[in-house]
Design a protein around this motif. Sequence first.
Motif, PDB file in Angstrom:
ATOM      1  N   ASN A  95       0.831  -1.214   0.000  1.00  0.00           N
ATOM      2  CA  ASN A  95       0.000   0.000   0.000  1.00  0.00           C
ATOM      3  C   ASN A  95       0.866   1.266   0.000  1.00  0.00           C
ATOM      4  OD1 ASN A  95      -2.234  -1.725   0.132  1.00  0.00           O
ATOM      5  ND2 ASN A  95      -2.212  -1.706   2.353  1.00  0.00           N
ATOM      6  N   GLY A  96       1.960   1.226  -0.777  1.00  0.00           N
ATOM      7  CA  GLY A  96       2.820   2.389  -0.936  1.00  0.00           C
ATOM      8  C   GLY A  96       3.868   2.578   0.134  1.00  0.00           C
ATOM      9  N   GLU A  97       3.914   1.716   1.143  1.00  0.00           N
ATOM     10  CA  GLU A  97       4.862   1.848   2.251  1.00  0.00           C
ATOM     11  C   GLU A  97       5.905   0.737   2.182  1.00  0.00           C
ATOM     12  OE1 GLU A  97       4.755   1.302   7.090  1.00  0.00           O
ATOM     13  OE2 GLU A  97       2.920   1.932   6.070  1.00  0.00           O
ATOM     14  N   ALA A  98       7.189   1.127   2.253  1.00  0.00           N
ATOM     15  CA  ALA A  98       8.267   0.131   2.251  1.00  0.00           C
ATOM     16  C   ALA A  98       8.163  -0.723   3.509  1.00  0.00           C
ATOM     17  CB  ALA A  98       9.623   0.819   2.189  1.00  0.00           C
ATOM     18  N   VAL A  99       8.262  -2.055   3.341  1.00  0.00           N
ATOM     19  CA  VAL A  99       8.131  -2.961   4.485  1.00  0.00           C
ATOM     20  C   VAL A  99       9.273  -3.964   4.502  1.00  0.00           C
ATOM     21  CG1 VAL A  99       5.610  -2.765   4.577  1.00  0.00           C
ATOM     22  CG2 VAL A  99       6.638  -4.612   3.244  1.00  0.00           C
ATOM     23  N   ARG A 100       9.631  -4.387   5.709  1.00  0.00           N
ATOM     24  CA  ARG A 100      10.544  -5.521   5.872  1.00  0.00           C
ATOM     25  C   ARG A 100       9.724  -6.781   6.085  1.00  0.00           C
ATOM     26  NH1 ARG A 100      14.903  -5.223   3.898  1.00  0.00           N
ATOM     27  NH2 ARG A 100      16.164  -6.304   5.397  1.00  0.00           N
ATOM     28  N   GLN A 101       8.638  -6.617   6.869  1.00  0.00           N
ATOM     29  CA  GLN A 101       7.722  -7.715   7.161  1.00  0.00           C
ATOM     30  C   GLN A 101       6.365  -7.111   7.443  1.00  0.00           C
ATOM     31  OE1 GLN A 101       8.719 -10.069  10.580  1.00  0.00           O
ATOM     32  NE2 GLN A 101       9.411 -11.773   9.371  1.00  0.00           N
ATOM     33  N   ARG A 102       5.316  -7.766   6.975  1.00  0.00           N
ATOM     34  CA  ARG A 102       3.976  -7.264   7.277  1.00  0.00           C
ATOM     35  C   ARG A 102       2.963  -8.378   7.080  1.00  0.00           C
ATOM     36  NH1 ARG A 102       1.371  -1.953   5.210  1.00  0.00           N
ATOM     37  NH2 ARG A 102       2.961  -1.119   6.587  1.00  0.00           N
ATOM     38  N   VAL A 103       1.991  -8.451   8.014  1.00  0.00           N
ATOM     39  CA  VAL A 103       0.860  -9.363   7.860  1.00  0.00           C
ATOM     40  C   VAL A 103      -0.087  -8.722   6.849  1.00  0.00           C
ATOM     41  CG1 VAL A 103      -1.122 -10.419   9.003  1.00  0.00           C
ATOM     42  CG2 VAL A 103       1.086 -10.314  10.178  1.00  0.00           C
ATOM     43  N   LEU A 104      -0.505  -9.492   5.855  1.00  0.00           N
ATOM     44  CA  LEU A 104      -1.350  -8.962   4.791  1.00  0.00           C
ATOM     45  C   LEU A 104      -2.823  -8.984   5.175  1.00  0.00           C
ATOM     46  CD1 LEU A 104       0.415 -10.601   1.724  1.00  0.00           C
ATOM     47  CD2 LEU A 104       0.596  -8.231   2.498  1.00  0.00           C
ATOM     48  N   GLN A 105      -3.527  -7.963   4.705  1.00  0.00           N
ATOM     49  CA  GLN A 105      -4.966  -7.848   4.894  1.00  0.00           C
ATOM     50  C   GLN A 105      -5.635  -7.911   3.519  1.00  0.00           C
ATOM     51  OE1 GLN A 105      -6.101  -7.699   8.044  1.00  0.00           O
ATOM     52  NE2 GLN A 105      -3.990  -7.662   8.774  1.00  0.00           N
ATOM     53  N   GLU A 106      -6.923  -8.207   3.519  1.00  0.00           N
ATOM     54  CA  GLU A 106      -7.699  -8.273   2.273  1.00  0.00           C
ATOM     55  C   GLU A 106      -7.479  -7.001   1.444  1.00  0.00           C
ATOM     56  OE1 GLU A 106     -10.547 -10.095  -0.352  1.00  0.00           O
ATOM     57  OE2 GLU A 106      -9.386 -10.877   1.304  1.00  0.00           O
ATOM     58  N   ASP A 107      -7.196  -7.183   0.155  1.00  0.00           N
ATOM     59  CA  ASP A 107      -7.014  -6.107  -0.829  1.00  0.00           C
ATOM     60  C   ASP A 107      -5.744  -5.284  -0.648  1.00  0.00           C
ATOM     61  OD1 ASP A 107      -9.316  -6.741  -2.334  1.00  0.00           O
ATOM     62  OD2 ASP A 107     -10.577  -5.610  -0.944  1.00  0.00           O
ATOM     63  N   ASP A 108      -4.789  -5.734   0.192  1.00  0.00           N
ATOM     64  CA  ASP A 108      -3.495  -5.055   0.253  1.00  0.00           C
ATOM     65  C   ASP A 108      -2.842  -5.144  -1.124  1.00  0.00           C
ATOM     66  OD1 ASP A 108      -3.508  -4.189   2.870  1.00  0.00           O
ATOM     67  OD2 ASP A 108      -2.187  -5.761   3.627  1.00  0.00           O
ATOM     68  N   VAL A 109      -2.149  -4.070  -1.512  1.00  0.00           N
ATOM     69  CA  VAL A 109      -1.452  -4.043  -2.805  1.00  0.00           C
ATOM     70  C   VAL A 109       0.048  -4.084  -2.538  1.00  0.00           C
ATOM     71  CG1 VAL A 109      -1.041  -2.759  -4.930  1.00  0.00           C
ATOM     72  CG2 VAL A 109      -3.316  -2.729  -3.875  1.00  0.00           C
ATOM     73  N   ILE A 110       0.677  -5.161  -3.006  1.00  0.00           N
ATOM     74  CA  ILE A 110       2.125  -5.333  -2.878  1.00  0.00           C
ATOM     75  C   ILE A 110       2.751  -4.843  -4.175  1.00  0.00           C
ATOM     76  CG2 ILE A 110       3.980  -7.010  -2.560  1.00  0.00           C
ATOM     77  CD1 ILE A 110       1.682  -8.877  -1.393  1.00  0.00           C
ATOM     78  N   ALA A 111       3.788  -4.009  -4.065  1.00  0.00           N
ATOM     79  CA  ALA A 111       4.476  -3.521  -5.262  1.00  0.00           C
ATOM     80  C   ALA A 111       5.897  -4.057  -5.273  1.00  0.00           C
ATOM     81  CB  ALA A 111       4.475  -2.001  -5.291  1.00  0.00           C
TER      82      ALA A 111
END
Length: 192
Positions: free
Chosen positions: A68-84
């Motif tokens: 969702n536009g934010e750089a991540v190292r780790q994240r639990v995904l939620q419905e409709d999250d957009v990974i780039a």
Amino acid sequence: MPKLIVSIDGAVMKEVVLTKPRTTLGRRPYHDIVFDNLAVSGDHAALTMDATQVMIEDLGSTNGTYVNGEAVRQRVLQEDDVIALAKYQLVFKADPPLATPAPVPDAEAVIKVLSGRALGRELALSKPVTTLGKPGVAVAAITRRSSGFALHHAEGEARVQINGTPIGSDAVILQDGDILELAGTRMQFLRK
């Protein structure tokens, strides 16, 4: 089963169903999801899945992994999250949405081991997804559905057998007393 809808410039390229406990993404050909683009690192990211969540982890990629536009190292995904990943967009769909299972005092069904070192052991099917087998050799998954318990092939060349017949790519609804065989171990599906 959870899935990713992979698109580029708004055009959907493919849908990838997540069936394995760990799914890798990158440019190298041995990954589960391969991206043929130099902006994607050879070993870019990994998705890990358990019964209640799917998590994405950046594997030290050069250009980063964004949710969702934010750089991540780790994240639990939620419905409709957009990974780039570079110019690719991957929309996460839980399908059906993952949820923390309600406590089940007694499982509705069990897998009873009929051969091997774990002979006589019972595995309660109390989670939304239960995996059987050995990663890298053969893995099958049993999912709880409103229609019952469904068995499907998850990983490996050896296919799980039900009553002596290997299953195909479609999930099979288990019946009380079915005999399963996976990687040389015989098991029985029992409803309580």
